[in-house]
Design a protein around this motif. Structure first.
Motif, short mmCIF file in Angstrom:
data_model
loop_
_atom_site.label_atom_id
_atom_site.label_comp_id
_atom_site.label_asym_id
_atom_site.label_seq_id
_atom_site.Cartn_x
_atom_site.Cartn_y
_atom_site.Cartn_z
N ILE C 21 68.27 15.58 76.74
CA ILE C 21 68.78 15.44 75.38
C ILE C 21 70.05 14.59 75.36
O ILE C 21 70.18 13.65 74.57
N GLU C 22 70.97 14.90 76.29
CA GLU C 22 72.23 14.16 76.33
C GLU C 22 71.98 12.68 76.66
O GLU C 22 72.58 11.79 76.04
N ARG C 24 69.28 10.92 76.10
CA ARG C 24 68.64 10.26 74.96
C ARG C 24 69.66 10.00 73.85
O ARG C 24 69.61 8.96 73.19
N ARG C 25 70.57 10.96 73.65
CA ARG C 25 71.60 10.77 72.63
C ARG C 25 72.45 9.54 72.96
O ARG C 25 72.97 8.87 72.08
N LYS C 26 72.63 9.28 74.26
CA LYS C 26 73.40 8.11 74.70
C LYS C 26 72.51 6.87 74.80
O LYS C 26 72.93 5.87 75.35
N ARG C 27 71.28 6.96 74.31
CA ARG C 27 70.33 5.85 74.30
C ARG C 27 70.07 5.29 75.70
O ARG C 27 69.93 4.07 75.87
N CYS C 140 77.79 10.68 81.34
CA CYS C 140 77.56 10.26 79.96
C CYS C 140 78.85 9.83 79.26
O CYS C 140 78.87 9.58 78.06
#
Lengths: 202, 202, 202
Positions: C21-22, C24-27, C140
């Motif tokens: 999740i983390e 993906r949030r950071k692309r 991240c």
């Protein structure tokens, strides 16, 4: 001077050079420039050796490389401008791709010597190839480039690692397996750069 | 209480204190305050010992220091305000400079005991002296201060390390070499702070 | 399949999932997603083993877990959306709380087996429990969540560690001490989440 030594020094210099550039972009001073260059050049192999519990580190046995980076850091600011004029970007990408191939296969070999299982050995190859840059980006307070640009860099390293491990499985001579896999990694990396390929989740 | 013990505790407390301040500036909670203080106080020596494969760590043998930092973290918020009133900034800089000298020379000694080559031993001295702060800044999501402020901090540590190694080369007694080099580092650091000197690429 | 194996895999999957999740949030791309998930799932235990000088790592002995995360990373993007629909947030928090309890007590046990003093053993428990997430946040490029949200997460882990160490002191059987302490950690964590408790300096 033997071919392997030239390649080795080139790969380290390219790593250090990419550290110089990043450190200067962040407006770091002499200490930062040296440290970031050192971490970029040796960070991947050092992390691998920490994980495998191998000693001594490459840069302990060959302290001349550490001294070389130290001297270069002292003259880094004018050096970078000069080098950017002399050395074309193409040459840097080629040297970096050769380094990726060599570092990766050296990493897999070291992992096998430490009796790692195959998937872990492949991971150690990739770690050796890419974590210099990852640690550089963490120290420079950036999300690591290799984790977000979607370009096949670590993937090339991983494919070559798997190929090397597969060839060893089929009793192909270690020397041939080693050189051909390193060449494949370098070739894949250059091709993916030439054609600007993208992979993975975007 | 012996002088060396007082200096040792002071150096660790100064490290922890700088961790407290940075963690509070980042609005961290109790857990963050303790962790960052701990990392700042012991991070440099721990990284050195990891690289040299030395065990046990200082804070394992002396768990009382870890407990001390834990207790201080519990009272850090009011403590910091109070300490800032009582303790002048000058005193902190002096204690930190003494710590830099001692940590550095302890690092060089440890590296020599692990039979590191001289340049690597000097690097280990600097790592021991400065990487507590570097790790603190990385955890706090900052570009490490010591890499970018252009002030002679790591350089003082490096000069003293070289001096120590040189003196040992000339068969000067270890005790004298150790104390004089640590003093030189502390002196250089205080002078450079007093006269606000800058070096390196800006 | 035994209960302990189910719990173990669940804890690792929850760690990996939070990494997915983390990342993906950071692309991040595929490489980043795998690496961050791997670091989140195994980072705490690996750091503990590095500090205790224990080998082999858990993920070296059980490379199937690393392969599992690799396969999941390949399908992470659609997977995450799907999982978020199927799995309620409550279930994730519960699994994570169970993981925190188990990882913590496993960490304390490992530290005692390496003859660490008690306070250090408690710290190793907390490190095993929380540093996967800390390393995830550092990679991240975030200030670690567990250091700044003021919620009792590391504290639950610390209380359980102390309880476990205390029970061993009083000659309570290891098995009972282990399971009851892990249960207390999980229970405290769930209670503190349920009632949205805050602690520490804000």
């Amino acid at each position: 001077m033997s071919l392997i030594l030239i390649i080795e020094i080139s790969a380290i210099l390219v790593g250090a050079f990419s550290g110089f550039i990043e450190a200067r972009r962040k407006r770091m001073d002499l200490v930062g420039v040296f440290t970031v260059a050192f971490i970029t050049a040796f960070g991947g192999g050092t992390l691998r050796d920490l994980l495998l519990d191998r000693r001594p580190f490459f840069w302990v046995v060959h302290q001349e490389y550490a001294i070389l980076i130290f001297v270069l850091a002292l003259i880094a600011s004018p050096l970078i401008r000069k080098l950017r004029q002399i050395v074309s970007e193409n040459l840097i990408v080629v040297a970096d791709a050769i380094g990726l191939g060599l570092f990766t296969i050296a990493g897999v070999s070291a992992a096998l010597a430490s009796e790692m299982p195959v998937f872990i050995a492949a991971m150690m190859g990739v770690i050796t190839g890419i974590f210099g840059g990852v640690l550089r980006d963490i120290v420079c307070n950036e999300v690591p480039m290799v984790f977000r640009d979607g370009k096949p860099y670590a993937i090339c390293s991983f494919i070559g690692s798997c190929m090397y491990l597969l060839m060893l499985q089929f009793d192909i001579s270690n020397d041939f397996a080693l050189w051909s896999s390193a060449t494949v990694i370098t070739g894949l990396r250059l091709m993916s750069w030439k054609f600007d390929m993208r992979i993975g989740h975007r």
